[in-house]
Design an enzyme around this catalytic site. Sequence first.
Site, PDB file in Angstrom:
ATOM      1  N   GLU A  93       0.894  -1.221  -0.019  1.00  0.00           N
ATOM      2  CA  GLU A  93      -0.161   0.056   0.065  1.00  0.00           C
ATOM      3  C   GLU A  93       0.777   1.363  -0.176  1.00  0.00           C
ATOM      4  OE1 GLU A  93      -2.361   2.839  -0.156  1.00  0.00           O
ATOM      5  OE2 GLU A  93      -3.094   0.897  -0.492  1.00  0.00           O
ATOM      6  N   GLY A 107      -7.359   0.925   3.919  1.00  0.00           N
ATOM      7  CA  GLY A 107      -8.624   1.149   3.948  1.00  0.00           C
ATOM      8  C   GLY A 107      -9.010   1.666   2.424  1.00  0.00           C
ATOM      9  N   GLY A 108      -8.241   2.192   1.691  1.00  0.00           N
ATOM     10  CA  GLY A 108      -8.721   2.676   0.439  1.00  0.00           C
ATOM     11  C   GLY A 108      -9.522   3.805   0.454  1.00  0.00           C
ATOM     12  N   THR A 109     -10.197   4.289  -0.703  1.00  0.00           N
ATOM     13  CA  THR A 109     -11.131   5.483  -0.747  1.00  0.00           C
ATOM     14  C   THR A 109     -12.193   5.427   0.362  1.00  0.00           C
ATOM     15  OG1 THR A 109     -10.743   5.779  -3.104  1.00  0.00           O
ATOM     16  CG2 THR A 109     -12.418   6.732  -2.156  1.00  0.00           C
ATOM     17  N   CYS A 110     -12.644   4.325   0.584  1.00  0.00           N
ATOM     18  CA  CYS A 110     -13.923   4.515   1.664  1.00  0.00           C
ATOM     19  C   CYS A 110     -13.461   5.065   2.898  1.00  0.00           C
ATOM     20  CB  CYS A 110     -14.462   2.889   1.510  1.00  0.00           C
ATOM     21  SG  CYS A 110     -15.686   2.763   2.950  1.00  0.00           S
ATOM     22  N   HIS A 147     -46.329  -1.878   9.938  1.00  0.00           N
ATOM     23  CA  HIS A 147     -46.680  -0.121  10.062  1.00  0.00           C
ATOM     24  C   HIS A 147     -46.416   0.174  11.445  1.00  0.00           C
ATOM     25  CE1 HIS A 147     -49.373   3.183   9.240  1.00  0.00           C
ATOM     26  NE2 HIS A 147     -49.872   3.043  10.601  1.00  0.00           N
TER      27      HIS A 147
END
Length: 454
Positions: A33, A38-41, A436
């Site tokens: 990395e 974790g990347g973009t998220c 409901h």
Amino acid sequence: MKEFDAIFIGAGQAGPFLAARMASAGRKVALVERKYLGGTCVNAGCMPTKTLVASARAAQVTRSASAYGVLIPGEIGIDMKVVHGRAEKVTQDARQGLETWFDGLDSMTVIYGQGRFEDPNTVVVNGERLIAPQIFINVGARPSIPDYHGLQDVPYLTSTSIIQLTEVPRHLVVIGGSYIGLEFAQIYRRFGAMVTVVERGTHLASREDVDISDAIADIIRAEGINVQTEATGLSFRKAADGIEVTTNSGTVIASHILVATGRRPNTDDLGLETTGVETDEKGFILVDDSLSTNVPGIWALGDCNGHGAFTHTSYNDFEIVAANLLDGADRKLSDRIPAYALYIDPPLGRVGMTERQARASGRPILVSTRPMTRIGRAVEKGETQGMMKIIADAGTQQILGAAFLGIEGDEAIHGIIDAMNARTPYPTLQWSVPIHPTVSEILPTLIGDLRAVS
């Protein structure tokens, strides 16, 4: 040279989970990395931006409190340092969680640095050569910057840099009226900025049907956001009091500019030319139904393969490859039913085909729509903007797609997602007995109103 069973380039929402699964099974893996786990998220996408969405909604609800009989004395203010700090903490906590997890896996080695192919089995990182029979590319994407006249001569923000703001812009001009741009437009309008959205197309969120796009525009405009569609002649110039943004609609003076005109894959510095891996004209890596590239032993996962560009689709890429490689399954990318959300408030939940796509397929279709003003839960909460829409195949009785734009639309849509994945005929849902009062309770009624369209 260091030898591994598998090498993973990029630590987004697909590769690391497959790497961890392999490491847990005793395989020797390397996770490369260049910046953050974790990347973009985790770092510049879902987690920090949806934290900002939550802060913006808190401000909006507070401003609207008197309509519910709740009186709050004084002016509503925004402390952007606290807002930013909260988003930053969410990111840091998630990143730390990944680091702790991976540190506990004895056969996983995390290497920080730029990975580049030397050949189809070798990756060079920090001058060190790594070799493995299996290599998984999970390098994600980044904002794409268009070549508008004068844009390179003025300061501008992207979806990555705007989350670092610790001040409310005086006037934010958002270039691009799609998902990323619309989310930030509403966020900063609710924080108190003047906001203008500039879109070249005829509608906002142009991927959607026109009725959904128009409803989105109504929501955005109702909050005081100026929207310019069919914008042409876009140009930028520094001015004494900000940045001049000029279109065929005139000139506005921005204090800040956000460029939100799409994303491009991070594949241009991987040395793919040394491997023979094929890409399309935009740089997305071409993959088959199992997410394999044209080169044996190399897979492409997540945003860089152009099949989704969402956290959940990236994670599903991991699930497909893990099932096929480790569990003896035969899962296919083509079996995935596309679904996503637009996190303006109220949100849009989307799955499957639009009406436009269903019509283009040539099949006989049924369509049903219902405004949120006719949904009890929305009326009770005083949040009646938007509409719900379902499209079905008249012959097979399968639901083809749905769009739920309204309060809790991002949650209610999962009833349709589940039904489509289970291939449940729509008449079966018509006789369910939902709880409901909820937004989801309208599904049997919505399905019962399905009508043929010409």
